[in-house]
Design a protein around this motif. Structure first.
Motif, mmCIF file in Angstrom:
data_model
loop_
_atom_site.group_PDB
_atom_site.id
_atom_site.type_symbol
_atom_site.label_atom_id
_atom_site.label_comp_id
_atom_site.label_asym_id
_atom_site.label_seq_id
_atom_site.Cartn_x
_atom_site.Cartn_y
_atom_site.Cartn_z
ATOM 1 N N THR A 155 -7.692 5.051 -6.893
ATOM 2 C CA THR A 155 -6.786 5.393 -7.990
ATOM 3 C C THR A 155 -7.499 5.180 -9.319
ATOM 4 O O THR A 155 -8.537 4.531 -9.368
ATOM 5 C CB THR A 155 -5.536 4.496 -7.976
ATOM 6 O OG1 THR A 155 -5.939 3.189 -8.345
ATOM 7 C CG2 THR A 155 -4.901 4.477 -6.618
ATOM 8 N N PRO A 156 -6.914 5.731 -10.382
ATOM 9 C CA PRO A 156 -7.511 5.508 -11.704
ATOM 10 C C PRO A 156 -7.564 4.022 -12.059
ATOM 11 O O PRO A 156 -8.285 3.626 -12.958
ATOM 12 C CB PRO A 156 -6.561 6.254 -12.642
ATOM 13 C CG PRO A 156 -5.877 7.240 -11.793
ATOM 14 C CD PRO A 156 -5.785 6.636 -10.437
ATOM 15 N N GLU A 157 -6.785 3.216 -11.359
ATOM 16 C CA GLU A 157 -6.795 1.772 -11.644
ATOM 17 C C GLU A 157 -7.902 1.079 -10.872
ATOM 18 O O GLU A 157 -7.947 -0.154 -10.814
ATOM 19 C CB GLU A 157 -5.444 1.156 -11.266
ATOM 20 C CG GLU A 157 -4.296 1.577 -12.158
ATOM 21 C CD GLU A 157 -3.787 2.959 -11.797
ATOM 22 O OE1 GLU A 157 -4.057 3.434 -10.682
ATOM 23 O OE2 GLU A 157 -3.133 3.589 -12.653
ATOM 24 N N VAL B 55 -8.303 0.918 -7.647
ATOM 25 C CA VAL B 55 -7.835 0.246 -6.451
ATOM 26 C C VAL B 55 -7.916 1.244 -5.305
ATOM 27 O O VAL B 55 -7.618 2.420 -5.474
ATOM 28 C CB VAL B 55 -6.377 -0.228 -6.619
ATOM 29 C CG1 VAL B 55 -5.870 -0.831 -5.326
ATOM 30 C CG2 VAL B 55 -6.289 -1.218 -7.738
ATOM 31 N N GLU B 56 -8.364 0.748 -4.168
ATOM 32 C CA GLU B 56 -8.458 1.631 -3.018
ATOM 33 C C GLU B 56 -7.154 1.605 -2.240
ATOM 34 O O GLU B 56 -6.725 0.552 -1.787
ATOM 35 C CB GLU B 56 -9.585 1.153 -2.109
ATOM 36 C CG GLU B 56 -10.752 2.100 -2.090
ATOM 37 C CD GLU B 56 -11.842 1.597 -1.183
ATOM 38 O OE1 GLU B 56 -11.547 0.806 -0.287
ATOM 39 O OE2 GLU B 56 -12.983 2.005 -1.404
ATOM 40 N N LEU B 57 -6.522 2.766 -2.125
ATOM 41 C CA LEU B 57 -5.352 2.858 -1.263
ATOM 42 C C LEU B 57 -5.789 3.555 0.020
ATOM 43 O O LEU B 57 -6.686 4.381 0.003
ATOM 44 C CB LEU B 57 -4.251 3.676 -1.940
ATOM 45 C CG LEU B 57 -3.833 3.216 -3.318
ATOM 46 C CD1 LEU B 57 -2.782 4.150 -3.887
ATOM 47 C CD2 LEU B 57 -3.282 1.810 -3.252
ATOM 48 N N THR B 58 -5.179 3.192 1.135
ATOM 49 C CA THR B 58 -5.571 3.856 2.371
ATOM 50 C C THR B 58 -4.406 4.647 2.931
ATOM 51 O O THR B 58 -3.255 4.263 2.792
ATOM 52 C CB THR B 58 -5.995 2.834 3.441
ATOM 53 O OG1 THR B 58 -4.951 1.887 3.605
ATOM 54 C CG2 THR B 58 -7.265 2.130 3.033
ATOM 55 N N ARG B 59 -4.727 5.797 3.537
ATOM 56 C CA ARG B 59 -3.691 6.520 4.264
ATOM 57 C C ARG B 59 -4.253 7.011 5.586
ATOM 58 O O ARG B 59 -5.443 7.227 5.729
ATOM 59 C CB ARG B 59 -3.091 7.638 3.426
ATOM 60 C CG ARG B 59 -4.048 8.486 2.698
ATOM 61 C CD ARG B 59 -3.416 9.314 1.603
ATOM 62 N NE ARG B 59 -1.982 9.510 1.765
ATOM 63 C CZ ARG B 59 -1.213 10.057 0.848
ATOM 64 N NH1 ARG B 59 -1.730 10.451 -0.279
ATOM 65 N NH2 ARG B 59 0.061 10.229 1.045
ATOM 66 N N ILE C 2 1.063 4.125 -2.833
ATOM 67 C CA ILE C 2 0.793 5.539 -2.540
ATOM 68 C C ILE C 2 1.972 6.405 -2.980
ATOM 69 O O ILE C 2 1.788 7.458 -3.591
ATOM 70 C CB ILE C 2 0.525 5.735 -1.038
ATOM 71 C CG1 ILE C 2 -0.897 5.303 -0.714
ATOM 72 C CG2 ILE C 2 0.728 7.182 -0.633
ATOM 73 C CD1 ILE C 2 -1.313 5.567 0.696
ATOM 74 N N ASN D 251 -8.040 13.992 -2.705
ATOM 75 C CA ASN D 251 -7.954 12.831 -3.596
ATOM 76 C C ASN D 251 -6.568 12.206 -3.584
ATOM 77 O O ASN D 251 -6.280 11.307 -4.360
ATOM 78 C CB ASN D 251 -8.359 13.207 -5.020
ATOM 79 C CG ASN D 251 -7.399 14.190 -5.638
ATOM 80 O OD1 ASN D 251 -6.349 14.496 -5.069
ATOM 81 N ND2 ASN D 251 -7.757 14.700 -6.787
ATOM 82 N N ASN E 20 0.838 -1.206 0.000
ATOM 83 C CA ASN E 20 0.000 0.000 0.000
ATOM 84 C C ASN E 20 0.873 1.257 0.000
ATOM 85 O O ASN E 20 0.626 2.207 -0.752
ATOM 86 C CB ASN E 20 -0.904 -0.037 1.234
ATOM 87 C CG ASN E 20 -1.922 1.081 1.238
ATOM 88 O OD1 ASN E 20 -2.728 1.172 0.318
ATOM 89 N ND2 ASN E 20 -1.879 1.920 2.239
ATOM 90 N N ILE F 226 -8.317 6.379 -0.878
ATOM 91 C CA ILE F 226 -8.097 7.046 -2.158
ATOM 92 C C ILE F 226 -8.411 6.039 -3.244
ATOM 93 O O ILE F 226 -7.903 4.917 -3.212
ATOM 94 C CB ILE F 226 -6.634 7.465 -2.342
ATOM 95 C CG1 ILE F 226 -6.142 8.261 -1.141
ATOM 96 C CG2 ILE F 226 -6.438 8.220 -3.620
ATOM 97 C CD1 ILE F 226 -4.635 8.254 -1.040
#
Lengths: 326, 254
Positions: free
Chosen positions: B12-14, B16-20, A72, B109, A68, B10
């Motif tokens: 992404t255009p792909e 996929v959910e990224l987390t922060r 990012i 975003n 991840n 977040i």
């Protein structure tokens, strides 16, 4: 693919991406060679998919957070704004974008002008009709100078005692600060902006009325017009930006209030930043031309010229020329 | 389980959910304190230099002290309105204070902030500071879902934590023996023949075992291992605890 095979296959690629990102460092993709950048753009989508796969295989949290994080970092690196473009865009911004934004939001400016002029004219009339009310409107500003003995010369003299450099610095920064505060307070549903516009217009109306009562109106104009016209115009523009900001929350149209606020803020902040050059010019005039020893009529002319040039720039520059159609 | 951290997703255009991790009130306050400490320090230095130089210049009879005074006014103004904006601009969202606690300002975003974002959030900082000591900012960060102050909401920015994710219990174990990583490797997966889910359960137990009393281990361990081991056909009802621990260590290849 079994989880084991997946890990075995992908591990080297994660290491590779990590290496590439470390090469790039924190300063964006400029440090990467063309080939490295190409490789990274090719690998990034697969890394993004890996995040989903790690979740799907229910692998451990350390692997998940590692992939991840890689995704990012790569995402942040690759989907970056074009910095170079915004640098060369300054000229285009000055010659095209800013005047265009100004004209697009001219309704807010008219609103702000009304908010400024109506209280100013009414305060002026009140002070003209009842001279004593001047002290109610401006208890501090006028008390210091005993108004019966004050002459235009006194006012100018007070100015001349100060150094032009110090004055232009302090006046300009103070004015810009008032403009930024007027904008920023706009977020309280435009109320704060209205307060700043009102307090300034009442002060000005009272000032003009009070001086006219004492037969000093010509001297006042010689003293006020050279820098004041541009300065007050810039304050009103900043007020218009604040009004736009506040009204974007109050009247969100078909957006949510927060989205409408974001949209309003990103446009109106440009609007208010554009007043900074005006304040710098006005501050320069106020400290070097207003106190100078030459004909007052010429000074007033300079004031009108400064305002006129600004208006011409804002209203005329960058207009779309009628398109040539063959 | 209580979630202490607020996570932001977040897309992404792909697809996929990224987390922060969104920064909490505490780390933001400490970042702010650091920044203001730095401002005070820089200011003292500048003030000292200006005071000194103005003495020197007026001694020579020049009118330089005017310039020094003017520089003082401009410097005050730039510091008040520009300190945060300047650092956020040159470092892509990290003032020195934010850097010290690994925070960064980013767009909602997930993309890096632009000049407009910086301008909005730092001009509206004035309102956030009202009526003093960032009172409104603290209230808004405390109450809002994504921990945004008013300026953040208007600019559409969030402050995220860039610290490496750490997991409470495993962290302690990591510190005790450095080579022990709670990571499922391909090798372990292959040799044990277990699914990642099963390995996760075993690993989590193993990492926390030092925090559990012996009674608790006796109670929990058979429950964890019975379904897994009976599937492999190695489960016996009379297994001792030390045999089970041996099995775990063998599976995880320690």
């Amino acid at each position: 693919m079994t989880p084991a095979a997946f890990l075995e296959n992908r591990k080297p690629i994660w290491d590779r991406v990590e290496h590439l990102l470390d090469c790039a460092g924190k300063s964006g993709c400029r440090k990467l060679t063309h080939q490295q950048l190409h490789e990274l753009t090719r690998l990034y989508p697969t890394i993004a998919v890996d995040v989903s796969k790690v979740r799907m295989y229910k692998l451990d949290n350390i692997t998940l957070s590692r992939v991840n994080d890689l995704a990012i970092r790569a995402h942040g690196l690759l989907y970056q704004r074009k910095k170079e473009k915004s640098d060369t865009g300054v000229i285009k911004f000055i010659l095209k974008d800013y005047p265009a934004i100004f004209r697009k939001n001219i309704s807010y400016l008219l609103f702000a002008i009304l908010l400024f002029c109506i209280p100013m004219v009414s305060t002026y009339s009140i002070v003209r009709l009842n001279p004593d009310t001047a002290y109610t409107f401006m208890p501090y500003g006028l008390d210091i100078e005993n108004s019966d003995t004050v002459t235009a010369e006194d006012v100018s003299e007070r100015y001349r005692q100060m150094s032009g450099t110090v004055m232009s610095a302090s006046i300009t920064t103070n004015n810009i600060q008032v403009a930024l505060i007027a904008f920023s307070l706009g977020i309280v549903f435009a109320l704060g902006t209205c307060y700043i516009l009102l307090s300034n217009s009442i002060m000005l109306g009272c000032f003009i009325g009070h001086f006219t009562n004492h037969g000093l109106s010509t001297e006042l104009w010689y003293f006020l017009a050279p820098h004041g016209l541009l300065e007050i115009f810039a304050i009103i523009v900043a007020g218009a930006a604040g009004l736009k900001l506040g009204l974007s929350i109050l009247i969100p149209k078909n957006l949510t209030r927060v989205d409408s606020l974001k949209k309003g803020a990103s446009e109106s902040v440009v609007y208010v930043l554009g007043t900074i050059p005006m304040f710098i010019v006005a501050g320069f005039i106020e400290s070097y031309i207003t106190p100078a020893y030459f004909d007052g009529r010429l000074k007033v002319l300079i004031g009108f010229a400064a305002l006129g040039i600004s208006l011409a720039y804002l209203l005329l520059v960058g207009r779309n020329k009628p398109q040539m159609e063959n | 389980m209580i979630e202490y951290d607020v996570h932001d997703k977040i897309e992404t255009p792909e697809n996929v959910e990224l987390t922060r991790t969104i920064a909490g009130l505490g780390s933001r306050i400490s970042a702010g304190l650091f920044d203001y400490l730095l401002i005070v320090l820089i200011f003292l230095v500048i003030f000292f230099i200006l005071a000194l130089s103005s003495n020197v210049f007026s001694y020579r009879g020049g009118s330089m002290s005017d310039f020094v005074l003017a520089a003082f006014f401009i410097g005050m103004f730039l510091f008040y309105w520009g300190y945060f904006a300047f650092f956020e601009w040159i470092t892509n969202g990290q003032t020195p204070g934010k850097k010290s606690v690994h925070l960064r300002v980013v767009c909602e975003n997930g993309s890096p902030i632009t000049f407009k974002h910086i301008a909005v959030r730092n001009i509206i900082r004035f309102v956030d500071m009202l009526p003093g000591m960032y009172f409104l900012a603290i209230v808004f960060i405390f109450c809002s879902k994504r921990k945004q102050r008013i300026g953040d909401m208007a600019a559409g920015t969030i402050v995220v934590s860039e610290e490496k994710l750490q997991y409470g219990a495993t962290d302690k174990v990591n510190k005790k023996n450095d080579n022990w990583q709670m990571e499922i490797t391909a090798e372990v997966l292959e040799k044990s023949g277990l699914s990642p889910e099963e390995l996760n359960i075993i690993q989590n137990f193993y990492v926390r075992r030092s925090e559990l009393s012996h009674d608790a281990i006796v109670k929990i361990l058979p429950g964890i291992l019975k379904p897994i081991m009976s599937r492999q056909g190695t489960w016996r009802d009379d297994m001792s605890i030390s045999e089970m621990l041996d099995y775990i260590e063998c599976t995880l290849q320690i």
